[in-house]
Design a protein around this motif. Structure first.
Motif, PDB file in Angstrom:
ATOM      1  N   LYS A 225       2.294   1.654  -3.445  1.00 28.03           N
ATOM      2  CA  LYS A 225       1.258   2.089  -4.378  1.00 28.03           C
ATOM      3  C   LYS A 225       1.041   3.599  -4.274  1.00 28.03           C
ATOM      4  O   LYS A 225       0.839   4.275  -5.289  1.00 28.03           O
ATOM      5  CB  LYS A 225      -0.039   1.335  -4.113  1.00 28.03           C
ATOM      6  CG  LYS A 225      -1.110   1.628  -5.116  1.00 28.03           C
ATOM      7  CD  LYS A 225      -2.338   0.782  -4.880  1.00 28.03           C
ATOM      8  CE  LYS A 225      -3.415   1.194  -5.863  1.00 28.03           C
ATOM      9  NZ  LYS A 225      -4.637   0.442  -5.675  1.00 28.03           N
ATOM     10  N   SER A 226       1.104   4.137  -3.067  1.00 29.59           N
ATOM     11  CA  SER A 226       0.875   5.580  -2.880  1.00 29.59           C
ATOM     12  C   SER A 226       1.985   6.418  -3.519  1.00 29.59           C
ATOM     13  O   SER A 226       1.785   7.588  -3.810  1.00 29.59           O
ATOM     14  CB  SER A 226       0.755   5.922  -1.391  1.00 29.59           C
ATOM     15  OG  SER A 226       2.016   5.809  -0.748  1.00 29.59           O
ATOM     16  N   ARG A 227       3.140   5.821  -3.748  1.00 22.54           N
ATOM     17  CA  ARG A 227       4.267   6.542  -4.353  1.00 22.54           C
ATOM     18  C   ARG A 227       4.303   6.440  -5.876  1.00 22.54           C
ATOM     19  O   ARG A 227       5.087   7.132  -6.519  1.00 22.54           O
ATOM     20  CB  ARG A 227       5.581   6.008  -3.797  1.00 22.54           C
ATOM     21  CG  ARG A 227       5.753   6.294  -2.337  1.00 22.54           C
ATOM     22  CD  ARG A 227       7.063   5.757  -1.865  1.00 22.54           C
ATOM     23  NE  ARG A 227       7.291   6.091  -0.468  1.00 22.54           N
ATOM     24  CZ  ARG A 227       8.281   5.640   0.240  1.00 22.54           C
ATOM     25  NH1 ARG A 227       9.180   4.836  -0.303  1.00 22.54           N
ATOM     26  NH2 ARG A 227       8.411   5.973   1.499  1.00 22.54           N
TER      27      ARG A 227
ATOM     28  N   THR B  49       0.837  -1.202   0.000  1.00 24.40           N
ATOM     29  CA  THR B  49       0.000   0.000   0.000  1.00 24.40           C
ATOM     30  C   THR B  49       0.872   1.252   0.000  1.00 24.40           C
ATOM     31  O   THR B  49       0.586   2.227  -0.709  1.00 24.40           O
ATOM     32  CB  THR B  49      -0.941  -0.017   1.219  1.00 24.40           C
ATOM     33  OG1 THR B  49      -1.719  -1.227   1.178  1.00 24.40           O
ATOM     34  CG2 THR B  49      -1.873   1.176   1.213  1.00 24.40           C
ATOM     35  N   ARG B  50       1.956   1.238   0.756  1.00 29.08           N
ATOM     36  CA  ARG B  50       2.894   2.367   0.779  1.00 29.08           C
ATOM     37  C   ARG B  50       3.518   2.564  -0.598  1.00 29.08           C
ATOM     38  O   ARG B  50       3.598   3.690  -1.112  1.00 29.08           O
ATOM     39  CB  ARG B  50       3.978   2.129   1.829  1.00 29.08           C
ATOM     40  CG  ARG B  50       4.936   3.296   2.018  1.00 29.08           C
ATOM     41  CD  ARG B  50       6.042   2.982   3.016  1.00 29.08           C
ATOM     42  NE  ARG B  50       6.920   1.901   2.591  1.00 29.08           N
ATOM     43  CZ  ARG B  50       7.847   1.994   1.641  1.00 29.08           C
ATOM     44  NH1 ARG B  50       8.030   3.119   1.003  1.00 29.08           N
ATOM     45  NH2 ARG B  50       8.593   0.959   1.317  1.00 29.08           N
TER      46      ARG B  50
END
Length: 194
Positions: A131-133, A128-129
């Motif tokens: 993906k946010s980048r 998830t981290r």
């Protein structure tokens, strides 16, 4: 996915030599599958043997590019058109591990489930981290890979919840280290009745 089809897909963009194919393969899979350069050349040799690629003359730098053949185009088109069967996927090591934990003396199955759950949740947070980048649309291949990993981690967490509930609902007696003579006799009696 096989390395073979990944290389054929990379060659759809035009002729490339080994290192370029390795970079293209890793970029197209979001760097989730690092590829050894030896695998690239071994696969290219097989693809050439099977008539799916052909070598071109060496460049001035000494690199030998390859191009996809008509047979290679057809092979790749067939691969893309064929669904991946559940039976074609690798074995589920976690399911096998928990099955073995249930039948191995001295293994705390609940602890095995909890340890896996912790690792799964950490992985889910990391995906998830990452993906946010990512920056769509440039990173779309990477985003799709991350989404697949997220969905798989979520499914694994649900399955682990199911395993834990099953262990509570159906307590499994601890397996004995060695069958007793009575167990062997009972098993032999069951087999003779069948």
């Amino acid at each position: 996915m096989s390395v073979k089809h990944g290389i054929l897909a990379a060659l759809e963009h035009g002729p490339r030599y080994g290192y370029q194919l390795r970079v293209a393969f890793e970029e197209s899979t979001g760097a989730t599958w690092p590829l050894n350069i030896g695998q690239v050349y071994t696969t290219l040799n097989r693809l050439e043997r099977d008539g799916l690629v052909r070598p071109l003359p060496e460049s001035e730098g000494g690199q030998r590019p390859f191009e996809i053949t008509d047979a290679g185009h057809a092979e790749l088109a067939t691969w893309f058109a064929t669904p991946v069967a559940r039976a074609d996927r690798p074995r589920d090591e976690l399911a096998i591990k928990l099955s073995l934990a249930l039948t191995t003396p001295g293994v705390d199955v609940t602890s095995v489930v909890q340890t896996q759950r912790t690792a799964t949740m950490r992985a889910l947070q990391e995906y998830t981290r990452l993906k946010s980048r990512a920056a769509p649309p440039r990173d779309l291949p990477w985003l799709l890979v991350l989404d697949a990993l997220i969905f798989q981690a979520e499914a694994e967490a649900r399955w682990l919840d199911h395993c834990e509930a099953s262990l509570l609902r159906y307590p499994v007696p601890a397996p004995s280290a060695q069958p007793t003579p009575e167990d062997v006799a009972a098993h032999d009696d069951e087999r003779s009745l069948a």
